[in-house]
Design a protein around this motif. Structure first.
Motif, short mmCIF file in Angstrom:
data_model
loop_
_atom_site.label_atom_id
_atom_site.label_comp_id
_atom_site.label_asym_id
_atom_site.label_seq_id
_atom_site.Cartn_x
_atom_site.Cartn_y
_atom_site.Cartn_z
N ALA A 120 0.82 -1.21 0.00
CA ALA A 120 0.00 0.00 0.00
C ALA A 120 0.85 1.26 0.00
O ALA A 120 0.53 2.24 -0.68
CB ALA A 120 -0.92 -0.02 1.23
N VAL A 121 1.93 1.23 0.77
CA VAL A 121 2.81 2.41 0.82
C VAL A 121 3.47 2.64 -0.55
O VAL A 121 3.58 3.78 -1.02
CB VAL A 121 3.86 2.23 1.93
CG1 VAL A 121 4.97 3.26 1.80
CG2 VAL A 121 3.21 2.34 3.30
N ASP A 122 3.90 1.55 -1.21
CA ASP A 122 4.52 1.70 -2.52
C ASP A 122 3.52 2.21 -3.56
O ASP A 122 3.79 3.16 -4.29
CB ASP A 122 5.12 0.37 -2.98
CG ASP A 122 5.72 0.46 -4.36
OD1 ASP A 122 6.60 1.31 -4.57
OD2 ASP A 122 5.31 -0.32 -5.25
N ARG A 123 2.34 1.56 -3.62
CA ARG A 123 1.36 1.94 -4.63
C ARG A 123 0.72 3.30 -4.34
O ARG A 123 0.40 4.05 -5.26
CB ARG A 123 0.27 0.87 -4.72
CG ARG A 123 0.74 -0.48 -5.21
CD ARG A 123 1.17 -0.42 -6.66
NE ARG A 123 0.05 -0.10 -7.54
CZ ARG A 123 -0.77 -0.97 -8.09
NH1 ARG A 123 -0.59 -2.27 -7.84
NH2 ARG A 123 -1.74 -0.59 -8.88
N GLY A 124 0.52 3.61 -3.07
CA GLY A 124 -0.21 4.82 -2.73
C GLY A 124 0.64 6.05 -2.50
O GLY A 124 0.14 7.18 -2.60
N ALA A 222 18.30 -3.22 -16.33
CA ALA A 222 17.32 -4.26 -16.05
C ALA A 222 16.02 -3.99 -16.78
O ALA A 222 15.40 -4.91 -17.34
CB ALA A 222 17.08 -4.34 -14.54
N GLU A 223 15.60 -2.74 -16.80
CA GLU A 223 14.36 -2.40 -17.51
C GLU A 223 14.52 -2.59 -19.01
O GLU A 223 13.61 -3.06 -19.69
CB GLU A 223 13.97 -0.96 -17.19
CG GLU A 223 12.60 -0.56 -17.69
CD GLU A 223 12.17 0.77 -17.12
OE1 GLU A 223 10.97 1.10 -17.20
OE2 GLU A 223 13.03 1.51 -16.59
N ALA A 224 15.69 -2.25 -19.55
CA ALA A 224 15.94 -2.42 -20.98
C ALA A 224 15.99 -3.89 -21.38
O ALA A 224 15.68 -4.24 -22.53
CB ALA A 224 17.25 -1.74 -21.37
N SER A 225 16.33 -4.77 -20.43
CA SER A 225 16.41 -6.19 -20.73
C SER A 225 15.06 -6.90 -20.59
O SER A 225 14.99 -8.12 -20.76
CB SER A 225 17.44 -6.86 -19.83
OG SER A 225 17.05 -6.77 -18.47
N GLY A 226 14.01 -6.16 -20.29
CA GLY A 226 12.68 -6.74 -20.24
C GLY A 226 12.13 -7.02 -18.86
O GLY A 226 11.03 -7.56 -18.72
N ILE A 227 12.84 -6.66 -17.81
CA ILE A 227 12.38 -6.88 -16.44
C ILE A 227 11.34 -5.82 -16.09
O ILE A 227 11.55 -4.62 -16.33
CB ILE A 227 13.55 -6.85 -15.45
CG1 ILE A 227 14.50 -8.01 -15.72
CG2 ILE A 227 13.06 -6.91 -14.01
CD1 ILE A 227 15.74 -8.01 -14.86
N ASP A 228 10.22 -6.24 -15.51
CA ASP A 228 9.20 -5.32 -15.05
C ASP A 228 9.66 -4.70 -13.72
O ASP A 228 9.47 -5.28 -12.64
CB ASP A 228 7.87 -6.05 -14.86
CG ASP A 228 6.70 -5.09 -14.61
OD1 ASP A 228 6.95 -3.93 -14.24
OD2 ASP A 228 5.54 -5.50 -14.79
N VAL A 229 10.27 -3.55 -13.81
CA VAL A 229 10.90 -2.94 -12.64
C VAL A 229 9.86 -2.58 -11.59
O VAL A 229 10.08 -2.77 -10.39
CB VAL A 229 11.72 -1.69 -13.05
CG1 VAL A 229 12.24 -0.96 -11.82
CG2 VAL A 229 12.87 -2.09 -13.95
N ARG A 230 8.71 -2.07 -12.02
CA ARG A 230 7.69 -1.68 -11.05
C ARG A 230 7.19 -2.89 -10.25
O ARG A 230 6.94 -2.79 -9.05
CB ARG A 230 6.53 -0.99 -11.75
CG ARG A 230 6.91 0.33 -12.40
CD ARG A 230 5.72 1.24 -12.56
NE ARG A 230 4.66 0.61 -13.35
CZ ARG A 230 3.49 1.20 -13.60
NH1 ARG A 230 3.24 2.41 -13.12
NH2 ARG A 230 2.58 0.58 -14.33
#
Length: 334
Positions: A120-124, A222-230
Motif C-alpha cells: 500500500a505504501v509503494d502503490r499509494g 534491467a528495464e531495458a532487458s525486459g524486467i518489469d521494474v515496477r
C-alpha cells in the motif's frame, strides 16, 4: 578528510565513555571485567544473546536494505512496520478486545499485514511521487512524516503500556553447559536463521530474486532487458514489510511490545546495513549480526545502557577503515 574522520571517531569515543565516567563519579557500580573462570561463562552467554539479537535485527534490516538497493530510498518509516507487526499480533493474541488467537496464526496474520502495508505504501505513496519526478531528498522527508504518522496511529490504537504475548511468556532456561537459553529464545533464533537462509535462497535461486539483484545493480539496464521494474519494486516492498513485521513479533516475544519499539530498533537497523554495505541484503545480515554481538558483548565490561553506543562506535571504526562496509563495493566519486 582523514583528520575529520579521526576527529569523528574520537568524538564518538568520548561520548561513549562519558556516561561510564559519570557513573563512577556518582559512586555507581563500575563496569564489569574478566574475573576468574566465571568470565568465560558470561562471555559465552553474551555471545549467544548477541547472536539472537543480531538475527532479529537482520530480519528487520534486510527489507530496508533491499528497498535502498532498488530505489535508493532511505525509509525512516521502516521501523513502524516492525511496530505494526508486533502490535497487530498482540491485538490478535493477547488484547482483551481481540479474538484471542494463538500466537502462531497471529504472527502469520501480522506478516501478511506487513506485506500489505508495504504494498500500500509503494502503490499509494512512493510510486505516484516517483512518477512526478520527486527528488530523493523530498522522498526522504516524506518517509520521516510517514514514520511519525504511523507511530502516532499505533500510539492511539495501542496505548503506552507495554504488553506481552499470551503464549511462551515465562519459561525456564535450558542449561547447555555455562549457557542458558529458554526454548522460546532458542526457537526464535533458529526460526530467524531459517528465514534469513530462505531469503538468501530466494535471491540466489529464483527468477524473482535474480530480477531483484538485477534492478539493484542497474535499474535502467534491467528495464531495458525486459524486467518489469515496477513489479520488482512492489515485491521488494512487500517482502520488506513482511520481514519487518515478523522481526517485530520476534522482538516483542523476547522483549516486550511497545508503541515505539520499531523506532528504537531503527538505529540498529541502519547501523547493520551501513556496516554490511548499503543496498546489499547479505551485507545487512552480516552487519546486523556484528552489531548484535558487539552490543551484547560490551555488557561484560560496561553498563547495559551503553551497549548501543559501543555498537555504533564499532560502526564508525569499521567505516574509517572500509568506507563501503563489510560486503559493500567501492565506488569512484567524480
Amino acid at each position: 578528510m582523514r583528520c575529520q574522520r579521526v576527529f569523528t571517531a574520537a568524538l564518538a569515543l568520548g561520548l561513549v565513555m562519558l556516561p561510564a565516567v559519570t557513573a563512577r563519579a556518582r559512586g555507581e557500580d563500575a563496569p564489569r571485567g574478566p574475573v576468574g573462570p566465571a568470565f568465560g561463562g558470561r562471555a559465552l552467554q553474551a555471545l549467544v544473546d548477541g547472536i539472537q539479537f543480531g538475527v532479529i535485527i537482520a530480519i528487520t534490516a534486510v527489507g530496508l536494505s533491499l528497498v535502498f538497493g532498488t530505489i535508493h530510498l532511505i525509509n525512516f518509516a521502516h521501523g513502524e512496520f516492525v511496530t505494526v507487526g508486533a502490535t497487530f499480533a498482540f491485538f490478535l493474541n493477547a488484547s482483551p478486545a481481540g479474538p484471542g488467537w494463538h500466537l502462531i496464526p497471529a504472527a502469520v496474520a501480522a506478516v501478511a499485514l506487513g506485506a500489505l502495508l508495504g504494498a500500500a505504501v509503494d502503490r499509494g505513496v512512493w510510486r505516484p511521487l516517483r512518477a512526478r519526478g520527486t527528488g530523493l531528498i523530498n522522498l526522504f522527508i516524506v518517509t520521516i512524516g510517514l514514520s511519525l504518522l504511523l507511530r502516532h496511529i499505533v500510539l492511539v490504537l495501542y496505548g503506552t503500556r507495554p504488553g506481552s504475548y499470551a503464549q511462551y511468556d515465562i519459561q525456564s532456561a535450558i542449561g547447555l553447559g555455562p549457557v542458558g537459553i529458554t526454548p522460546r529464545d532458542l526457537t526464535v533464533t533458529v526460526l530467524a536463521v531459517l528465514v534469513l537462509l530462505g531469503v538468501a535462497v530466494l535471491l540466489q535461486r529464483t527468477r524473482t530474486g535474480t530480477a531483484v539483484r538485477a534492478v539493484s545493480a542497474n535499474r535502467d539496464l534491467a528495464e531495458a532487458s525486459g524486467i518489469d521494474v515496477r513489479r520488482v519494486v512492489l515485491f521488494v516492498w512487500m517482502l520488506g514489510g513482511g520481514l519487518a513485521a515478523l522481526g517485530g513479533v520476534f522482538f516483542g516475544l523476547v522483549e516486550t511490545v511497545t508503541w515505539d519499539m520499531g523506532f528504537k530498533l531503527l538505529l540498529m537497523m541502519f547501523a547493520g546495513i551501513i556496516l554490511g554495505g548499503l543496498g546489499s541484503a547479505y551485507g545487512a545480515m552480516a552487519g546486523s549480526l556484528v552489531i548484535g554481538v558487539v552490543a551484547q558483548m560490551s555488557t561484560l565490561w560496561f553498563p547495559v545502557d551503553l551497549q548501543y553506543a559501543w555498537a555504533l562506535l564499532v560502526l564508525i571504526v569499521v567505516l574509517l577503515v572500509r568506507p563501503q562496509g563489510i560486503l559493500g563495493r567501492a565506488e569512484r566519486v567524480g
